[in-house]
Scaffold this motif. Structure first.
Motif, PDB file in Angstrom:
ATOM      1  N   LYS A 113      13.720  13.930 -11.784  1.00 47.44           N
ATOM      2  CA  LYS A 113      14.375  12.659 -12.084  1.00 47.44           C
ATOM      3  C   LYS A 113      15.862  12.671 -11.729  1.00 47.44           C
ATOM      4  O   LYS A 113      16.464  11.609 -11.541  1.00 47.44           O
ATOM      5  N   SER A 114      16.457  13.859 -11.659  1.00 46.87           N
ATOM      6  CA  SER A 114      17.908  13.924 -11.465  1.00 46.87           C
ATOM      7  C   SER A 114      18.328  14.622 -10.175  1.00 46.87           C
ATOM      8  O   SER A 114      19.518  14.812  -9.943  1.00 46.87           O
ATOM      9  N   TRP A 115      17.372  14.973  -9.305  1.00 48.11           N
ATOM     10  CA  TRP A 115      17.715  15.770  -8.125  1.00 48.11           C
ATOM     11  C   TRP A 115      18.663  15.030  -7.182  1.00 48.11           C
ATOM     12  O   TRP A 115      19.528  15.645  -6.552  1.00 48.11           O
ATOM     13  N   MET A 116      18.551  13.709  -7.102  1.00 48.35           N
ATOM     14  CA  MET A 116      19.435  12.958  -6.215  1.00 48.35           C
ATOM     15  C   MET A 116      20.887  13.019  -6.714  1.00 48.35           C
ATOM     16  O   MET A 116      21.818  13.172  -5.914  1.00 48.35           O
ATOM     17  N   LEU A 117      21.061  12.901  -8.014  1.00 40.93           N
ATOM     18  CA  LEU A 117      22.406  13.015  -8.587  1.00 40.93           C
ATOM     19  C   LEU A 117      22.961  14.418  -8.401  1.00 40.93           C
ATOM     20  O   LEU A 117      24.158  14.595  -8.125  1.00 40.93           O
ATOM     21  N   ILE A 118      22.089  15.414  -8.549  1.00 35.62           N
ATOM     22  CA  ILE A 118      22.517  16.810  -8.378  1.00 35.62           C
ATOM     23  C   ILE A 118      22.997  17.051  -6.955  1.00 35.62           C
ATOM     24  O   ILE A 118      24.040  17.669  -6.733  1.00 35.62           O
ATOM     25  N   LEU A 119      22.244  16.556  -5.985  1.00 31.88           N
ATOM     26  CA  LEU A 119      22.651  16.706  -4.586  1.00 31.88           C
ATOM     27  C   LEU A 119      23.901  15.896  -4.278  1.00 31.88           C
ATOM     28  O   LEU A 119      24.751  16.316  -3.485  1.00 31.88           O
ATOM     29  N   LEU A 120      24.018  14.732  -4.898  1.00 32.45           N
ATOM     30  CA  LEU A 120      25.200  13.890  -4.680  1.00 32.45           C
ATOM     31  C   LEU A 120      26.468  14.607  -5.118  1.00 32.45           C
ATOM     32  O   LEU A 120      27.425  14.731  -4.336  1.00 32.45           O
ATOM     33  N   VAL A 121      26.479  15.087  -6.364  1.00 28.49           N
ATOM     34  CA  VAL A 121      27.689  15.744  -6.870  1.00 28.49           C
ATOM     35  C   VAL A 121      27.824  17.159  -6.323  1.00 28.49           C
ATOM     36  O   VAL A 121      28.946  17.646  -6.115  1.00 28.49           O
ATOM     37  N   GLY A 122      26.697  17.815  -6.076  1.00 25.15           N
ATOM     38  CA  GLY A 122      26.743  19.214  -5.668  1.00 25.15           C
ATOM     39  C   GLY A 122      27.057  19.440  -4.204  1.00 25.15           C
ATOM     40  O   GLY A 122      27.686  20.443  -3.847  1.00 25.15           O
ATOM     41  N   ILE A 123      26.658  18.512  -3.349  1.00 24.87           N
ATOM     42  CA  ILE A 123      26.861  18.702  -1.901  1.00 24.87           C
ATOM     43  C   ILE A 123      27.670  17.566  -1.292  1.00 24.87           C
ATOM     44  O   ILE A 123      28.739  17.792  -0.708  1.00 24.87           O
ATOM     45  N   VAL A 124      27.170  16.343  -1.415  1.00 18.25           N
ATOM     46  CA  VAL A 124      27.795  15.207  -0.738  1.00 18.25           C
ATOM     47  C   VAL A 124      29.248  15.022  -1.152  1.00 18.25           C
ATOM     48  O   VAL A 124      30.145  14.920  -0.293  1.00 18.25           O
ATOM     49  N   MET A 125      29.502  14.982  -2.442  1.00 22.25           N
ATOM     50  CA  MET A 125      30.870  14.724  -2.912  1.00 22.25           C
ATOM     51  C   MET A 125      31.810  15.869  -2.564  1.00 22.25           C
ATOM     52  O   MET A 125      32.978  15.629  -2.216  1.00 22.25           O
ATOM     53  N   GLN A 126      31.324  17.100  -2.602  1.00 25.19           N
ATOM     54  CA  GLN A 126      32.198  18.240  -2.308  1.00 25.19           C
ATOM     55  C   GLN A 126      32.623  18.240  -0.840  1.00 25.19           C
ATOM     56  O   GLN A 126      33.793  18.522  -0.517  1.00 25.19           O
ATOM     57  N   LEU A 127      31.697  17.914   0.049  1.00 22.69           N
ATOM     58  CA  LEU A 127      32.043  17.832   1.471  1.00 22.69           C
ATOM     59  C   LEU A 127      32.954  16.635   1.735  1.00 22.69           C
ATOM     60  O   LEU A 127      33.877  16.706   2.555  1.00 22.69           O
ATOM     61  N   PHE A 128      32.702  15.553   1.031  1.00 24.94           N
ATOM     62  CA  PHE A 128      33.557  14.367   1.162  1.00 24.94           C
ATOM     63  C   PHE A 128      34.991  14.685   0.741  1.00 24.94           C
ATOM     64  O   PHE A 128      35.950  14.316   1.433  1.00 24.94           O
ATOM     65  N   TYR A 129      35.138  15.379  -0.407  1.00 16.02           N
ATOM     66  CA  TYR A 129      36.479  15.750  -0.864  1.00 16.02           C
ATOM     67  C   TYR A 129      37.184  16.621   0.180  1.00 16.02           C
ATOM     68  O   TYR A 129      38.340  16.389   0.522  1.00 16.02           O
ATOM     69  N   LEU A 130      36.472  17.631   0.673  1.00 12.44           N
ATOM     70  CA  LEU A 130      37.095  18.584   1.600  1.00 12.44           C
ATOM     71  C   LEU A 130      37.602  17.891   2.862  1.00 12.44           C
ATOM     72  O   LEU A 130      38.765  18.063   3.245  1.00 12.44           O
ATOM     73  N   PHE A 131      36.751  17.093   3.484  1.00 13.44           N
ATOM     74  CA  PHE A 131      37.155  16.462   4.737  1.00 13.44           C
ATOM     75  C   PHE A 131      38.190  15.356   4.504  1.00 13.44           C
ATOM     76  O   PHE A 131      39.037  15.113   5.370  1.00 13.44           O
ATOM     77  N   SER A 132      38.142  14.724   3.324  1.00 12.15           N
ATOM     78  CA  SER A 132      39.179  13.745   2.991  1.00 12.15           C
ATOM     79  C   SER A 132      40.520  14.441   2.817  1.00 12.15           C
ATOM     80  O   SER A 132      41.553  13.960   3.314  1.00 12.15           O
ATOM     81  N   TYR A 133      40.509  15.567   2.135  1.00 11.30           N
ATOM     82  CA  TYR A 133      41.756  16.310   1.932  1.00 11.30           C
ATOM     83  C   TYR A 133      42.309  16.814   3.261  1.00 11.30           C
ATOM     84  O   TYR A 133      43.503  16.720   3.530  1.00 11.30           O
ATOM     85  N   GLN A 134      41.419  17.354   4.090  1.00  6.49           N
ATOM     86  CA  GLN A 134      41.868  17.906   5.375  1.00  6.49           C
ATOM     87  C   GLN A 134      42.522  16.844   6.257  1.00  6.49           C
ATOM     88  O   GLN A 134      43.526  17.107   6.922  1.00  6.49           O
ATOM     89  N   ASN A 135      41.955  15.648   6.240  1.00 12.43           N
ATOM     90  CA  ASN A 135      42.418  14.611   7.153  1.00 12.43           C
ATOM     91  C   ASN A 135      43.430  13.638   6.547  1.00 12.43           C
ATOM     92  O   ASN A 135      44.236  13.057   7.279  1.00 12.43           O
ATOM     93  N   LEU A 136      43.388  13.475   5.229  1.00  8.98           N
ATOM     94  CA  LEU A 136      44.255  12.486   4.602  1.00  8.98           C
ATOM     95  C   LEU A 136      45.260  13.091   3.627  1.00  8.98           C
ATOM     96  O   LEU A 136      46.392  12.605   3.517  1.00  8.98           O
TER      97      LEU A 136
END
Length: 225
Positions: A79-102
């Protein structure tokens, strides 16, 4: 019979008041330690965990009651795997590339505030990540969010808990840099809080937290260092 019922109700109210007072004291001490007495921050990271475990023994709470639930674990994961992947992978990569570029200064700030050596991947480093995540989930989800959820709507409890979670991650730096850093911490905490609210399981929230920390670590190691 009516008198006994009234006495029981009064005892339950008194018990709830004691619980709430204890929670307010813990939250107050955590805020004071991070904002005014930084040398106590380490102690206040551990003290709530000790309280949580001792209080459970003294008041004879079950493991399920405090969030250590293993029943229907696989079902809750589904029931929660999508949220786990969202916070565990998607958001972490988003933060990293946002920080690197912005916000490259934010990346430097994060590396500076985290007390871990990212340049050396080893079992002790990953063990530290696991223990930190488990400890934070006990405190912020198992203790604070769970208690606040009895006093206010769950979504408000998640936001308040996440605000405190962000405050506890404050490190000195330029205001804009600190705010951007804390915003990502706040967002992660909200997602951890939603996962806990859906599953009532510290274990599942911790898995999400461990995944997030591990992906953040590995992505920094691969793309930054």
């Amino acid at each position: 019979m009516e008198i006994k019922t009234q006495e029981k109700a009064a005892a339950e109210v008194d018990f709830t008041k004691r619980e709430n007072i204890e929670l307010y004291i813990i939250i107050g001490l955590m805020i004071v330690s991070v904002l005014f007495i930084p040398v106590l921050k380490g102690i206040m990271a551990i003290a709530p965990i000790v309280y949580f475990l001792v209080e459970r023994k003294v008041r004879k709470r079950t493991k399920e009651e405090i969030g250590f639930r293993t029943a229907n674990f696989s079902e809750k994961m589904k029931k929660s795997w999508m949220l786990i992947l969202l916070v565990g992978i998607v958001m972490q990569l988003f933060y990293l590339f946002s920080y690197q570029n912005l916000f490259p200064q934010v990346l430097e700030h994060v590396l500076g505030r985290v007390p871990l050596d990212f340049s050396d991947l080893n079992p002790i480093l990953f063990l530290s990540i696991v223990l930190l995540a488990f400890g934070e989930e006990i405190v912020f989800r198992g203790l604070i969010q769970a208690r606040l959820s009895k006093l206010m709507p769950v979504w408000v409890a998640i936001l308040v808990t996440s605000l405190l979670f962000a405050v506890m991650h404050i490190a000195t730096g330029e205001t804009t840099v600190v705010m951007v850093d804390l915003m990502s911490v706040f967002i992660d905490s909200v997602l951890f809080g939603i996962i806990f609210a859906k599953t009532r399981s510290i274990y599942i929230a911790t898995l999400a937290h461990i995944l997030a920390n591990s992906v953040a670590l590995l992505s920094i190691y691969v793309f930054v260092l």
